[in-house]
Design a protein around this motif. Sequence first.
Motif, short mmCIF file in Angstrom:
data_model
loop_
_atom_site.label_atom_id
_atom_site.label_comp_id
_atom_site.label_asym_id
_atom_site.label_seq_id
_atom_site.Cartn_x
_atom_site.Cartn_y
_atom_site.Cartn_z
N ARG A 53 -31.68 -25.56 -30.76
CA ARG A 53 -31.40 -26.32 -29.54
C ARG A 53 -31.70 -25.50 -28.29
N LEU A 54 -31.42 -24.20 -28.33
CA LEU A 54 -31.71 -23.35 -27.18
C LEU A 54 -33.21 -23.30 -26.90
N ALA A 55 -34.02 -23.39 -27.96
CA ALA A 55 -35.47 -23.35 -27.80
C ALA A 55 -35.97 -24.58 -27.05
N GLN A 56 -35.19 -25.64 -27.00
CA GLN A 56 -35.59 -26.85 -26.29
C GLN A 56 -35.40 -26.74 -24.78
N LEU A 57 -34.69 -25.72 -24.32
CA LEU A 57 -34.46 -25.54 -22.90
C LEU A 57 -35.72 -24.96 -22.25
N GLY A 58 -36.08 -25.51 -21.10
CA GLY A 58 -37.26 -25.03 -20.39
C GLY A 58 -36.92 -23.98 -19.35
N ARG A 59 -37.93 -23.52 -18.65
CA ARG A 59 -37.75 -22.49 -17.63
C ARG A 59 -36.77 -22.93 -16.56
N ALA A 60 -36.90 -24.20 -16.10
CA ALA A 60 -36.00 -24.70 -15.07
C ALA A 60 -34.55 -24.73 -15.56
N ASP A 61 -34.34 -25.03 -16.84
CA ASP A 61 -33.00 -25.05 -17.40
C ASP A 61 -32.39 -23.64 -17.39
N TRP A 62 -33.18 -22.65 -17.80
CA TRP A 62 -32.67 -21.28 -17.82
C TRP A 62 -32.40 -20.76 -16.41
N LEU A 63 -33.21 -21.15 -15.46
CA LEU A 63 -32.97 -20.75 -14.07
C LEU A 63 -31.67 -21.35 -13.57
N GLU A 64 -31.42 -22.61 -13.92
CA GLU A 64 -30.17 -23.26 -13.51
C GLU A 64 -28.98 -22.59 -14.19
N ALA A 65 -29.13 -22.22 -15.47
CA ALA A 65 -28.05 -21.52 -16.17
C ALA A 65 -27.76 -20.19 -15.51
N LEU A 66 -28.80 -19.49 -15.04
CA LEU A 66 -28.60 -18.21 -14.37
C LEU A 66 -27.85 -18.39 -13.05
N LYS A 67 -28.22 -19.42 -12.27
CA LYS A 67 -27.52 -19.68 -11.01
C LYS A 67 -26.04 -19.99 -11.27
N LEU A 68 -25.80 -20.85 -12.25
CA LEU A 68 -24.42 -21.20 -12.57
C LEU A 68 -23.63 -19.98 -13.03
N ALA A 69 -24.26 -19.14 -13.85
CA ALA A 69 -23.59 -17.96 -14.35
C ALA A 69 -23.26 -16.99 -13.22
N LEU A 70 -24.18 -16.83 -12.30
CA LEU A 70 -23.99 -15.87 -11.22
C LEU A 70 -22.90 -16.32 -10.26
N VAL A 71 -22.98 -17.57 -9.80
CA VAL A 71 -22.03 -18.06 -8.79
C VAL A 71 -20.69 -18.46 -9.42
N GLY A 72 -20.76 -19.25 -10.50
CA GLY A 72 -19.54 -19.79 -11.08
C GLY A 72 -18.81 -18.81 -11.98
N ASN A 73 -19.47 -17.77 -12.42
CA ASN A 73 -18.84 -16.78 -13.30
C ASN A 73 -18.57 -15.48 -12.56
N ILE A 74 -19.63 -14.71 -12.31
CA ILE A 74 -19.45 -13.34 -11.85
C ILE A 74 -18.90 -13.28 -10.42
N ILE A 75 -19.55 -13.96 -9.48
CA ILE A 75 -19.10 -13.87 -8.08
C ILE A 75 -17.72 -14.51 -7.92
N TYR A 76 -17.52 -15.66 -8.58
CA TYR A 76 -16.21 -16.31 -8.52
C TYR A 76 -15.10 -15.38 -8.99
N TYR A 77 -15.30 -14.74 -10.16
CA TYR A 77 -14.22 -13.91 -10.69
C TYR A 77 -14.06 -12.61 -9.91
N LEU A 78 -15.14 -12.13 -9.32
CA LEU A 78 -15.02 -10.96 -8.46
C LEU A 78 -14.11 -11.27 -7.27
N PHE A 79 -14.32 -12.44 -6.65
CA PHE A 79 -13.45 -12.87 -5.55
C PHE A 79 -12.01 -13.04 -6.05
N LEU A 80 -11.85 -13.73 -7.18
CA LEU A 80 -10.51 -14.05 -7.66
C LEU A 80 -9.73 -12.81 -8.06
N ALA A 81 -10.36 -11.91 -8.82
CA ALA A 81 -9.66 -10.69 -9.25
C ALA A 81 -9.28 -9.84 -8.05
#
Length: 335
Positions: free
Chosen positions: A55-83
């Motif tokens: 299923r991961l192989a079905q994801l295209g370049r645009a999908d992975w770029l969106e996953a990276l944006k979500l991971a950066l803002v919604g995960n790392i930066i968010y938790y850095l602010f929160l912690a």
Amino acid sequence: MWIGTLFALAAGLMWGLVFVGPLLLPEYPAALQSFGRYLAFGLIALPLAWLDRARLAQLGRADWLEALKLALVGNIIYYLFLASAIQRAGGPLPTMIIGTLPVVIALVSNRRDAARDGRLPWARLLPPLALIAAGIALVNQVELAQLRQDPAADLGRYALGALLAVGAVVCWTWYPLRNADWLRAHPDRSPRTWATAQGLATLPVALLGFLLTWAVLALTGAGPAPGDGPGAGAAAFPLPFGPRPAFFITLMTAIGLLASWLGTLCWNEASQRLPTTLVGQLIVFETLAALTYAFVLRGVLPEPATLAGVALLVVGVLSALHARPEPLVADAHPD
């Protein structure tokens, strides 16, 4: 509707754990906790990705770029602010500021996503939002009153913590809206696969950030500055995993598995089933869970006013679930 609500409840219970980490590791820099948590998330995603490789192989370049944006803002930066906020202001104040997310997301998505999800009439939306806001304000008032009674309280530090928590709110207002956009646009894709994809996208960023944090700590030789939180100090910070390496690794792994991967999976399931306006309000479950965990760590029962505020939050969410979005344009007559 109710299956989606149960998934959102499960996500909230697990996401509430992220408020516990900074309270249990006050001597660890917020950056090390943020990158450590998501490094664990990325490593956990590796074997899951192998199992889901087709299923991961079905994801295209645009999908992975969106996953990276979500991971950066919604995960790392968010938790850095929160912690950082929790280390400076304690648990309840940032928790209640984060608790405004249901109101903020509902207000933004009711305008932004009306063409896709329909629009909840303000006459129906405002009463539950008012209940949620009143509950948040009531609990927050109790915490502020206790703060004023503490002669040793550093109001400047608490104000900075509040500001950092507002930054976390901005990050997590953006994240669920963009995440829901992708999930609703790809109803044939598995929410589990999308959660794993975000973990994989997080891994290289978290690894780089963790190594850079190590380098900074090696050069400066210190953890959090004095006053950054209970027990924090400027003593030399032992590398690579701090003064309590076994506990740090175990806690980061537990949070990475439960809050990051499994919590994201449950939230994705809820996002595919519920309108964004409603699913945004269900983040209140995270607030309730975080408050419960904070009071358990304090070893005290909440004030009656706090319990009343929690009740208002729950009533507001339940009343919001009975509202149904209305299409902006009525369907044309078949003739």
